[in-house]
Scaffold this active site. Structure first.
Site, PDB file in Angstrom:
ATOM      1  N   CYS A 199       0.836  -1.199   0.000  1.00 12.19           N
ATOM      2  CA  CYS A 199       0.000   0.000   0.000  1.00 12.19           C
ATOM      3  C   CYS A 199       0.875   1.255   0.000  1.00 12.19           C
ATOM      4  O   CYS A 199       1.590   1.510  -0.957  1.00 12.19           O
ATOM      5  CB  CYS A 199      -1.003  -0.041   1.146  1.00 12.19           C
ATOM      6  SG  CYS A 199      -2.331   1.177   0.967  1.00 12.19           S
TER       7      CYS A 199
ATOM      8  N   HIS B 138      -3.808  -4.744  -0.207  1.00 14.74           N
ATOM      9  CA  HIS B 138      -3.370  -5.323   1.068  1.00 14.74           C
ATOM     10  C   HIS B 138      -3.436  -6.846   0.969  1.00 14.74           C
ATOM     11  O   HIS B 138      -4.507  -7.426   1.157  1.00 14.74           O
ATOM     12  CB  HIS B 138      -4.264  -4.837   2.215  1.00 14.74           C
ATOM     13  CG  HIS B 138      -4.017  -3.428   2.603  1.00 14.74           C
ATOM     14  ND1 HIS B 138      -3.080  -3.079   3.544  1.00 14.74           N
ATOM     15  CD2 HIS B 138      -4.570  -2.271   2.164  1.00 14.74           C
ATOM     16  CE1 HIS B 138      -3.067  -1.761   3.679  1.00 14.74           C
ATOM     17  NE2 HIS B 138      -3.960  -1.250   2.850  1.00 14.74           N
TER      18      HIS B 138
ATOM     19  N   GLU C 166      -2.448  -8.987   3.048  1.00 13.64           N
ATOM     20  CA  GLU C 166      -2.810  -9.545   4.357  1.00 13.64           C
ATOM     21  C   GLU C 166      -4.315  -9.514   4.603  1.00 13.64           C
ATOM     22  O   GLU C 166      -4.805 -10.158   5.534  1.00 13.64           O
ATOM     23  CB  GLU C 166      -2.057  -8.810   5.479  1.00 13.64           C
ATOM     24  CG  GLU C 166      -2.596  -7.446   5.857  1.00 13.64           C
ATOM     25  CD  GLU C 166      -2.184  -6.298   4.949  1.00 13.64           C
ATOM     26  OE1 GLU C 166      -2.444  -5.138   5.330  1.00 13.64           O
ATOM     27  OE2 GLU C 166      -1.614  -6.540   3.853  1.00 13.64           O
TER      28      GLU C 166
END
Length: 194
Positions: free
Chosen positions: A75, A175, A177
């Site tokens: 990001c 993202h 994750e």
């Protein structure tokens, strides 16, 4: 794997994503630890100006710029890899050419938040085992327009770089994750393939 401690809010969620993959990852701001790591991750949430100030205050800018091991920016971390951000009009790390600008107004709300399709270059090791046009989770108002370092794109009224790569430096605007199995595969690819 060292996650560079940028002081941002998503450090724990990034570490937990590696824990779920049984990949040992440590959060650190120690220069010697960062220099000796086999892989580096540069997370980021917030503004470019605040992030660059934290990196400067922690004496990490030169260490990051001189890194020879593979590094993945997430990001804002990806945006910091370019030369400049119009968010605060701040010079960034200059790990690759390009600059970060506010996503042009096309009538869509900002920030760009949610799942969006990503189209990658064929056979790029970062996207191994991930289907073309898979969805990843985005939260951002600033983006890097496609350039010579773009390895994947997405579209939010205009096309933008979803992933960049130059030498040992890679970045993703989304993202991983928070992107389910596709994000987990991308993190695994970074560790195993780059």
């Amino acid at each position: 794997m060292i996650i560079i401690d940028t002081g941002c809010a998503n450090l724990s969620s990034v570490k937990f994503a590696f824990d779920r993959l049984n990949i040992k990852a440590e959060i650190s701001r120690d220069i010697a630890t960062i220099k000796s790591a086999d892989k580096l991750l540069l997370p980021g949430v917030g503004t470019a100006m605040a992030a660059m100030k934290i990196l400067q205050d922690r004496n990490l800018i030169e260490t990051i710029q001189n890194a020879t091991q593979p590094m993945l920016g997430i990001c804002l971390g990806m945006q910091l890899m370019t030369e400049y951000s119009s968010e605060g009009n701040v010079p960034t790390l200059s790990l690759m050419s390009g600059h970060t600008d506010l996503i042009p107004n096309t009538g869509l709300p900002l920030p760009h938040m949610g799942w969006n399709k990503v189209r990658y270059e064929q056979d790029h090791p970062l996207f191994a085992g991930i289907e073309q046009d898979s969805h990843f989770y985005f939260v951002h108002s600033y983006a890097v327009l496609p350039n010579e370092h773009t390895i994947a794109t997405s579209d939010y009224g205009v096309p933008f770089s979803a992933a960049l790569g130059c030498k040992n430096f890679y970045g993703v605007q989304f993202h991983p994750e928070r992107s389910g199995k596709n994000g987990a595969q991308l993190l695994k690819n970074f560790v195993e393939n780059l």
